[in-house]
Design an enzyme around this catalytic site. Structure first.
Site, PDB file in Angstrom:
ATOM      1  N   CYS A  27       6.538  -6.927  -3.088  1.00 62.00           N
ATOM      2  CA  CYS A  27       6.137  -8.003  -4.004  1.00 62.00           C
ATOM      3  C   CYS A  27       7.118  -9.177  -3.972  1.00 62.00           C
ATOM      4  CB  CYS A  27       6.027  -7.466  -5.422  1.00 62.00           C
ATOM      5  SG  CYS A  27       7.536  -6.648  -5.982  1.00 62.00           S
ATOM      6  N   GLU A  79       3.951  -5.439 -14.063  1.00 62.59           N
ATOM      7  CA  GLU A  79       4.759  -5.973 -12.952  1.00 62.59           C
ATOM      8  C   GLU A  79       3.793  -6.186 -11.795  1.00 62.59           C
ATOM      9  OE1 GLU A  79       7.895  -6.631 -13.447  1.00 62.59           O
ATOM     10  OE2 GLU A  79       8.031  -5.636 -15.394  1.00 62.59           O
ATOM     11  N   ASN A 106       4.090   1.083  -2.318  1.00 61.54           N
ATOM     12  CA  ASN A 106       5.095   0.497  -1.414  1.00 61.54           C
ATOM     13  C   ASN A 106       6.514   1.023  -1.656  1.00 61.54           C
ATOM     14  OD1 ASN A 106       5.269  -0.946  -3.804  1.00 61.54           O
ATOM     15  ND2 ASN A 106       5.396  -2.946  -2.844  1.00 61.54           N
ATOM     16  N   GLY A 130       1.597  -3.173  -9.932  1.00 65.65           N
ATOM     17  CA  GLY A 130       0.492  -3.208  -8.973  1.00 65.65           C
ATOM     18  C   GLY A 130       0.046  -4.638  -8.747  1.00 65.65           C
TER      19      GLY A 130
HETATM   20  P1  NAD Z   1      -2.914  -1.729  -6.788  1.00 65.68           P
HETATM   21  O1  NAD Z   1      -3.034  -2.657  -7.931  1.00 65.68           O
HETATM   22  O2  NAD Z   1      -4.092  -1.507  -5.933  1.00 65.68           O
HETATM   23  O3  NAD Z   1      -2.478  -0.283  -7.293  1.00 65.68           O
HETATM   24  C1  NAD Z   1      -1.330  -0.090  -8.076  1.00 65.68           C
HETATM   25  C2  NAD Z   1      -1.531   1.172  -8.902  1.00 65.68           C
HETATM   26  O4  NAD Z   1      -2.573   0.914  -9.833  1.00 65.68           O
HETATM   27  C3  NAD Z   1      -1.983   2.379  -8.082  1.00 65.68           C
HETATM   28  O5  NAD Z   1      -1.433   3.542  -8.608  1.00 65.68           O
HETATM   29  C4  NAD Z   1      -3.498   2.366  -8.288  1.00 65.68           C
HETATM   30  O6  NAD Z   1      -4.105   3.617  -8.113  1.00 65.68           O
HETATM   31  C5  NAD Z   1      -3.572   1.900  -9.722  1.00 65.68           C
HETATM   32  N1  NAD Z   1      -4.857   1.306 -10.101  1.00 65.68           N
HETATM   33  C6  NAD Z   1      -5.769   0.703  -9.319  1.00 65.68           C
HETATM   34  N2  NAD Z   1      -6.829   0.320 -10.061  1.00 65.68           N
HETATM   35  C7  NAD Z   1      -6.565   0.683 -11.338  1.00 65.68           C
HETATM   36  C8  NAD Z   1      -7.266   0.555 -12.573  1.00 65.68           C
HETATM   37  N3  NAD Z   1      -8.466  -0.006 -12.638  1.00 65.68           N
HETATM   38  N4  NAD Z   1      -6.675   1.019 -13.679  1.00 65.68           N
HETATM   39  C9  NAD Z   1      -5.454   1.594 -13.635  1.00 65.68           C
HETATM   40  N5  NAD Z   1      -4.762   1.757 -12.493  1.00 65.68           N
HETATM   41  C10 NAD Z   1      -5.298   1.299 -11.360  1.00 65.68           C
HETATM   42  O7  NAD Z   1      -1.654  -2.222  -5.967  1.00 65.68           O
HETATM   43  P2  NAD Z   1      -1.073  -1.586  -4.639  1.00 65.68           P
HETATM   44  O8  NAD Z   1      -1.908  -2.022  -3.508  1.00 65.68           O
HETATM   45  O9  NAD Z   1      -0.823  -0.136  -4.831  1.00 65.68           O
HETATM   46  O10 NAD Z   1       0.362  -2.293  -4.600  1.00 65.68           O
HETATM   47  C11 NAD Z   1       0.566  -3.551  -4.092  1.00 65.68           C
HETATM   48  C12 NAD Z   1       0.615  -4.577  -5.196  1.00 65.68           C
HETATM   49  O11 NAD Z   1       1.621  -4.223  -6.139  1.00 65.68           O
HETATM   50  C13 NAD Z   1       0.998  -5.945  -4.679  1.00 65.68           C
HETATM   51  O12 NAD Z   1       0.250  -6.933  -5.318  1.00 65.68           O
HETATM   52  C14 NAD Z   1       2.474  -6.050  -5.069  1.00 65.68           C
HETATM   53  O13 NAD Z   1       2.952  -7.369  -5.168  1.00 65.68           O
HETATM   54  C15 NAD Z   1       2.481  -5.348  -6.366  1.00 65.68           C
HETATM   55  N6  NAD Z   1       3.831  -4.907  -6.698  1.00 65.68           N
HETATM   56  C16 NAD Z   1       4.499  -5.538  -7.706  1.00 65.68           C
HETATM   57  C17 NAD Z   1       5.799  -5.175  -8.010  1.00 65.68           C
HETATM   58  C18 NAD Z   1       6.566  -5.846  -9.132  1.00 65.68           C
HETATM   59  O14 NAD Z   1       7.619  -5.326  -9.520  1.00 65.68           O
HETATM   60  N7  NAD Z   1       6.092  -6.939  -9.675  1.00 65.68           N
HETATM   61  C19 NAD Z   1       6.420  -4.165  -7.290  1.00 65.68           C
HETATM   62  C20 NAD Z   1       5.702  -3.539  -6.255  1.00 65.68           C
HETATM   63  C21 NAD Z   1       4.399  -3.915  -5.977  1.00 65.68           C
END
Ligand code: NAD
Length: 500
Positions: free
Chosen positions: A293, A259, A161, A237
């Site tokens: 998020c 995060e 995002n 994520g």
């Molecule tokens: P996601 O968890 O699907 O992916 C995030 C990252 O993790 C990606 O690079 C993905 O390839 C990787 N990933 C996925 N599975 C993994 C695993 N098993 N091991 C290691 N890495 C893995 O999330 P998304 O759909 O890319 O992003 C949206 C989410 O992120 C939402 O829940 C949002 O709230 C959160 N987010 C949080 C913050 C914060 O600062 N707290 C900021 C932005 C987004």
């Protein structure tokens, strides 16, 4: 007409492969098409990293660490500040690339480049500041030396995002602290990450200090939690991914910074000025088409203000322009992919079948035939949403604004806190002592009082409850990548030596 993604990437000095040890090399994880979510058209084809690439990157990062950790903080900081300057110089090209692969409208993409630059600038300055201390010892003629040291090689994982800014937050802090890093950007938005790798090389970053490895999540997860050389894992994520990485990290116990997802309440107090609330609420909700998020996930409005709020919001809603973010004057872009649209549609349909009502919807993207293959979701305003609906319990991650009415302040606070998440919250009202009291009672890592975007490089940001652990930004962001070492030693003494 803006350049194509391929031309932009080449113009920024990057290639659609891995960036390892300062070089561009093919990954072993196979090819992947990168799509423009506004059109569904392929804009580039990259090669992904496989397990052997992570092992090689760890070796390169460890070799680079031997020298980088001993560079004076000021010298590390100079390179980071150069990156900030380069981001500003290449702002337009980076923003166009970001819009093409992520979908957000160009004005927001430009804002993201500036936001990313602010982290390189901030941590470039902070790199000089981790000051240890000498502490008195309870035993005579001894002292404690408390020192900060870089934690080692860090693995950084970021979502799609804010593909540039999320990377910037982690990279700038890790490198300022003296760590080297392997960055795994989201496989959905790898191009701007590779462009940042090229920029860091241009700024003079030594080979191996930052490696950029686009990869599938589970492949990266196994590689990084299975390799004891990764001493820090910093992930942004979903909460689900955070749990998976937390469990897998039990093997080598790296320092973890997570995060994760939010479910922010936006509390409108009875004395709020709706003419101030509405523009902020709309900007907050429509940033990145609601895929944020910290976005307002549940809007709590006093029952007596609901009709007036709906009228003002509906007026704004009618004027929104939804479409390809590269076209000038757009307010809302697409969602990241078709599955995201289907998920948000499911949440809205579930709410409507449970009694919620759609009071405004904007389908202006449907006027453009060229966007038929895009993943657009119409900005939607809903009233009559209840706490028990999935829409109020899950992160919506789309341009859907649910209104929930409340009676008194205690109720607003209690219902705001009735979620597993605790990332951000917002309070709008004229009586600041009342707003402050509500803010104090909300369970969230950051609260904006009459402010929709309180996040900045100079303050720590992190979640409570299931929204994660650890901090980004501020001096705390640097500490995530440092270890404390205490040396208990005899105090130095003057040697009683006579004339030689
Ligand atoms: P996601 O968890 O699907 O992916 C995030 C990252 O993790 C990606 O690079 C993905 O390839 C990787 N990933 C996925 N599975 C993994 C695993 N098993 N091991 C290691 N890495 C893995 O999330 P998304 O759909 O890319 O992003 C949206 C989410 O992120 C939402 O829940 C949002 O709230 C959160 N987010 C949080 C913050 C914060 O600062 N707290 C900021 C932005 C987004």
């Amino acid at each position: 007409m803006p350049d194509s993604a391929k031309d932009l990437l080449a113009g920024l000095g990057a290639q659609p492969v891995l960036f390892r040890d300062g070089l561009w090399c093919e990954g072993s994880g196979g090819p992947l098409a990168v799509l423009n979510p506004a059109t569904g058209v392929e804009i580039a084809r990259i090669t992904l990293a496989g397990p052997s690439d992570f092992a090689a990157a760890a070796t390169g990062a460890e070799a680079a660490l031997a020298s980088w950790r001993h560079e004076p903080g000021a010298a590390r900081g100079e390179i980071l500040k150069k990156v900030a300057a380069l981001l500003s110089v290449k702002r337009q090209a980076l923003a166009e690339l970001l819009t093409q692969e992520q979908g957000k409208v160009l004005a927001q993409a430009l804002g993201e480049v500036d936001y990313a630059a602010s982290f390189f600038q901030w941590f470039g300055e902070e790199a000089r500041r981790p000051v240890g201390r000498l502490q008195p010892h309870p035993v005579r003629d001894r002292e404690y030396r408390v020192k900060y040291a870089p934690a080692g090689v860090a693995c950084l994982v970021t979502p799609w995002n804010f593909p540039l800014a999320q990377g910037a937050k982690k990279i700038a802090a890790a490198l300022a602290a003296g760590c080297t890093a392997v960055w795994k950007p989201s496989e959905l938005t790898p191009l701007v990450a590779l462009a940042l790798g090229a920029l860091m090389k241009e700024a003079g970053l030594p080979p191996g200090v930052l490696q950029v490895l686009p990869a599938l999540g589970p492949v990266a997860g196994e590689a990084m939690t299975g390799d004891a050389r990764f001493r820090v894992i910093s992930l942004t994520g979903s909460t689900q991914t955070g749990r998976t990485v937390l469990k897998a990290s039990a093997k080598h116990l790296p320092r973890l910074s997570l995060e994760l997802g939010g479910n922010a309440p936006f509390v409108i107090l009875p004395d709020a000025d709706l003419d101030e609330v509405v523009p902020d609420l709309v900007k907050l909700k429509l940033l990145c088409s609601g895929q944020v998020c910290v976005t307002a996930n549940r809007v709590f409005v006093p029952a007596a203000l609901e009709a007036a709020l709906i009228e003002k919001l509906s007026q704004v809603w009618r004027g929104l322009r939804v479409g390809d973010g590269l076209q000038s004057g757009m307010d809302v872009g697409p969602l990241i992919h078709a599955q995201a649209c289907a998920r948000v549609r499911g949440l809205v349909e579930d709410a409507v079948s449970g009694g919620a009502e759609i009071v405004a919807e904007n389908r202006s993207h449907e006027a453009h035939a060229s966007l038929a293959g895009g993943s657009f979701f119409p900005p939607t305003l809903l009233r009559g949403v209840r706490d028990d609906m999935a829409l109020a319990q899950e992160e919506i991650f789309g341009p859907v604004l649910p209104l929930l009415t409340y009676g008194d302040m205690d109720e607003a606070v209690r219902r705001s806190n009735a979620t597993a998440a605790g990332l951000s919250a917002y309070v709008y009202g004229r009586d600041l002592s009342q707003a402050q009291a509500v803010a104090d009672a909300l369970e969230a890592g950051i609260v904006g009082i009459n402010e929709w975007r309180p996040l900045r490089a100079e303050i720590p940001f992190g979640g409570t409850k299931s929204s994660g652990q650890g901090w980004e930004g501020g001096e705390e962001g640097l500490r995530e990548f440092m270890e404390i070492k205490v040396i208990s030693a005899p105090s130095p003494r003057l040697r009683a030596s006579g004339p030689r």
